[in-house]
Design a protein around this motif. Structure first.
Motif, short mmCIF file in Angstrom:
data_model
loop_
_atom_site.label_atom_id
_atom_site.label_comp_id
_atom_site.label_asym_id
_atom_site.label_seq_id
_atom_site.Cartn_x
_atom_site.Cartn_y
_atom_site.Cartn_z
N TYR A 125 -7.06 6.86 -3.88
CA TYR A 125 -7.69 5.66 -4.45
C TYR A 125 -7.16 5.38 -5.86
O TYR A 125 -6.93 4.23 -6.22
CB TYR A 125 -9.21 5.80 -4.47
N MET A 163 -8.89 -0.98 -4.22
CA MET A 163 -9.84 -0.67 -3.15
C MET A 163 -11.13 -1.44 -3.37
O MET A 163 -11.70 -1.42 -4.45
CB MET A 163 -10.10 0.84 -3.21
N ILE A 217 0.85 -1.19 0.00
CA ILE A 217 0.00 0.00 0.00
C ILE A 217 0.89 1.24 0.00
O ILE A 217 0.69 2.17 -0.79
CB ILE A 217 -0.94 0.01 1.23
N LEU A 242 -3.94 3.66 -5.76
CA LEU A 242 -4.07 2.23 -5.40
C LEU A 242 -4.50 1.38 -6.59
O LEU A 242 -4.59 0.16 -6.48
CB LEU A 242 -5.05 2.07 -4.24
N LEU A 258 -7.80 -4.92 -1.45
CA LEU A 258 -7.78 -4.10 -0.24
C LEU A 258 -9.23 -3.89 0.19
O LEU A 258 -9.96 -3.10 -0.41
CB LEU A 258 -7.09 -2.77 -0.52
N HIS A 298 -8.91 12.17 -1.40
CA HIS A 298 -9.18 10.74 -1.25
C HIS A 298 -9.22 10.06 -2.62
O HIS A 298 -8.69 8.96 -2.79
CB HIS A 298 -10.48 10.52 -0.48
N LEU A 331 -10.16 0.62 3.91
CA LEU A 331 -9.11 1.59 4.20
C LEU A 331 -9.74 2.85 4.78
O LEU A 331 -10.47 3.56 4.09
CB LEU A 331 -8.33 1.94 2.94
#
Length: 78
Positions: free
Chosen positions: A55, A62, A8, A58, A66, A51, A69
């Protein structure tokens, strides 16, 4: 398969090299994390935009690899 906290951090650092990142495994299961990310890239952006930027870093993990979070973002103080 759970995601490792170092993975991450690597993904976020790749997008925000200046970021200060603190990641905590909330349940010890590799599926539930809390992250605090501070980066100059967040200056002038709304919390929602910040945010979304994380995301995006990532890469679609997500909600899949994952699971959860809890995210806190901020721009460094002037």
């Amino acid at each position: 398969m759970p995601m490792d906290r170092s993975e991450i951090e690597e993904l976020i650092k790749a997008k925000f090299p200046d970021a200060k990142i603190v990641i905590q495994d909330l349940a010890g299961d590799g599926d539930h994390y809390a992250a605090r990310v501070e980066s100059q890239a967040f200056k002038g952006k709304s919390r929602v935009q910040q945010h979304q930027m994380v995301y995006d870093a990532l890469g679609g993990r997500m909600g899949g690899v994952l699971h959860a979070l809890a995210l806190t973002t901020a721009a460094p103080p002037d």
